[in-house]
Design a protein around this motif. Structure first.
Motif, PDB file in Angstrom:
ATOM      1  N   ILE A   1       3.559  21.271  10.131  1.00 29.11           N
ATOM      2  CA  ILE A   1       2.648  20.167  10.395  1.00 29.11           C
ATOM      3  C   ILE A   1       3.024  19.024   9.462  1.00 29.11           C
ATOM      4  O   ILE A   1       3.291  19.238   8.286  1.00 29.11           O
ATOM      5  CB  ILE A   1       1.177  20.594  10.231  1.00 29.11           C
ATOM      6  CG1 ILE A   1       0.244  19.520  10.730  1.00 29.11           C
ATOM      7  CG2 ILE A   1       0.851  20.965   8.820  1.00 29.11           C
ATOM      8  CD1 ILE A   1      -1.167  19.983  10.940  1.00 29.11           C
ATOM      9  N   THR A   2       3.113  17.829  10.021  1.00 23.98           N
ATOM     10  CA  THR A   2       3.428  16.638   9.240  1.00 23.98           C
ATOM     11  C   THR A   2       2.207  15.736   9.217  1.00 23.98           C
ATOM     12  O   THR A   2       1.657  15.417  10.266  1.00 23.98           O
ATOM     13  CB  THR A   2       4.610  15.877   9.869  1.00 23.98           C
ATOM     14  OG1 THR A   2       5.729  16.751   9.925  1.00 23.98           O
ATOM     15  CG2 THR A   2       4.981  14.662   9.041  1.00 23.98           C
ATOM     16  N   GLN A   3       1.792  15.347   8.019  1.00 27.39           N
ATOM     17  CA  GLN A   3       0.653  14.452   7.866  1.00 27.39           C
ATOM     18  C   GLN A   3       1.128  13.180   7.182  1.00 27.39           C
ATOM     19  O   GLN A   3       1.689  13.231   6.095  1.00 27.39           O
ATOM     20  CB  GLN A   3      -0.443  15.092   7.029  1.00 27.39           C
ATOM     21  CG  GLN A   3      -1.087  16.274   7.681  1.00 27.39           C
ATOM     22  CD  GLN A   3      -2.127  16.917   6.798  1.00 27.39           C
ATOM     23  OE1 GLN A   3      -2.136  16.720   5.585  1.00 27.39           O
ATOM     24  NE2 GLN A   3      -2.995  17.696   7.396  1.00 27.39           N
TER      25      GLN A   3
ATOM     26  N   PHE B   1       0.831  -1.187   0.000  1.00 28.65           N
ATOM     27  CA  PHE B   1       0.000   0.000   0.000  1.00 28.65           C
ATOM     28  C   PHE B   1       0.872   1.245   0.000  1.00 28.65           C
ATOM     29  O   PHE B   1       1.986   1.240   0.502  1.00 28.65           O
ATOM     30  CB  PHE B   1      -0.909   0.023   1.236  1.00 28.65           C
ATOM     31  CG  PHE B   1      -1.900  -1.087   1.252  1.00 28.65           C
ATOM     32  CD1 PHE B   1      -3.031  -1.030   0.450  1.00 28.65           C
ATOM     33  CD2 PHE B   1      -1.712  -2.192   2.057  1.00 28.65           C
ATOM     34  CE1 PHE B   1      -3.946  -2.050   0.462  1.00 28.65           C
ATOM     35  CE2 PHE B   1      -2.625  -3.214   2.078  1.00 28.65           C
ATOM     36  CZ  PHE B   1      -3.750  -3.148   1.277  1.00 28.65           C
ATOM     37  N   LEU B   2       0.321   2.292  -0.531  1.00 31.24           N
ATOM     38  CA  LEU B   2       1.034   3.556  -0.629  1.00 31.24           C
ATOM     39  C   LEU B   2       0.973   4.304   0.703  1.00 31.24           C
ATOM     40  O   LEU B   2      -0.096   4.522   1.249  1.00 31.24           O
ATOM     41  CB  LEU B   2       0.419   4.418  -1.733  1.00 31.24           C
ATOM     42  CG  LEU B   2       1.015   5.793  -1.922  1.00 31.24           C
ATOM     43  CD1 LEU B   2       2.452   5.685  -2.409  1.00 31.24           C
ATOM     44  CD2 LEU B   2       0.207   6.594  -2.898  1.00 31.24           C
TER      45      LEU B   2
ATOM     46  N   PHE C   1      -4.012   7.015   0.903  1.00 29.68           N
ATOM     47  CA  PHE C   1      -4.665   8.313   0.713  1.00 29.68           C
ATOM     48  C   PHE C   1      -5.570   8.721   1.868  1.00 29.68           C
ATOM     49  O   PHE C   1      -6.331   9.663   1.757  1.00 29.68           O
ATOM     50  CB  PHE C   1      -5.445   8.340  -0.603  1.00 29.68           C
ATOM     51  CG  PHE C   1      -4.597   8.022  -1.792  1.00 29.68           C
ATOM     52  CD1 PHE C   1      -3.662   8.929  -2.252  1.00 29.68           C
ATOM     53  CD2 PHE C   1      -4.705   6.803  -2.441  1.00 29.68           C
ATOM     54  CE1 PHE C   1      -2.857   8.635  -3.337  1.00 29.68           C
ATOM     55  CE2 PHE C   1      -3.914   6.501  -3.531  1.00 29.68           C
ATOM     56  CZ  PHE C   1      -2.993   7.422  -3.976  1.00 29.68           C
ATOM     57  N   LEU C   2      -5.524   8.039   2.998  1.00 33.38           N
ATOM     58  CA  LEU C   2      -6.294   8.403   4.184  1.00 33.38           C
ATOM     59  C   LEU C   2      -5.340   8.859   5.282  1.00 33.38           C
ATOM     60  O   LEU C   2      -4.447   8.112   5.667  1.00 33.38           O
ATOM     61  CB  LEU C   2      -7.112   7.207   4.689  1.00 33.38           C
ATOM     62  CG  LEU C   2      -8.152   6.653   3.726  1.00 33.38           C
ATOM     63  CD1 LEU C   2      -8.744   5.380   4.289  1.00 33.38           C
ATOM     64  CD2 LEU C   2      -9.235   7.680   3.484  1.00 33.38           C
TER      65      LEU C   2
END
Length: 68
Positions: A37-39, A6-7, A44-45
């Motif tokens: 901010i790091t996400q 998975f990506l 893609f979630l």
């Protein structure tokens, strides 16, 4: 045996920044303190988010120092 891949990606964004005294050690331009901010996203979630501060160069964008 089947293995799924998975990506997972990570994005760093600058929320706001303000100038600070000093200069970049790489290019000699001015530096600024930025609220970052790091996400981290998995398929893609977004599943992890972290806020932190960093000193970055205003010209070349190099991260000179980070704080948690």
């Amino acid at each position: 045996m089947v293995c799924f891949c998975f990506l997972v990606d990570q994005r760093k964004k600058v929320k706001r920044c303000k100038p600070v005294a000093g200069s970049c050690s790489r290019c000699g331009a001015g530096a600024s303190v930025a609220d970052m901010i790091t996400q981290t996203r998995f398929c893609f979630l977004p599943f992890y988010c972290k806020s932190w501060k960093a000193i970055i160069c205003t010209f070349c964008g190099a991260m000179l120092k980070s704080y948690t």
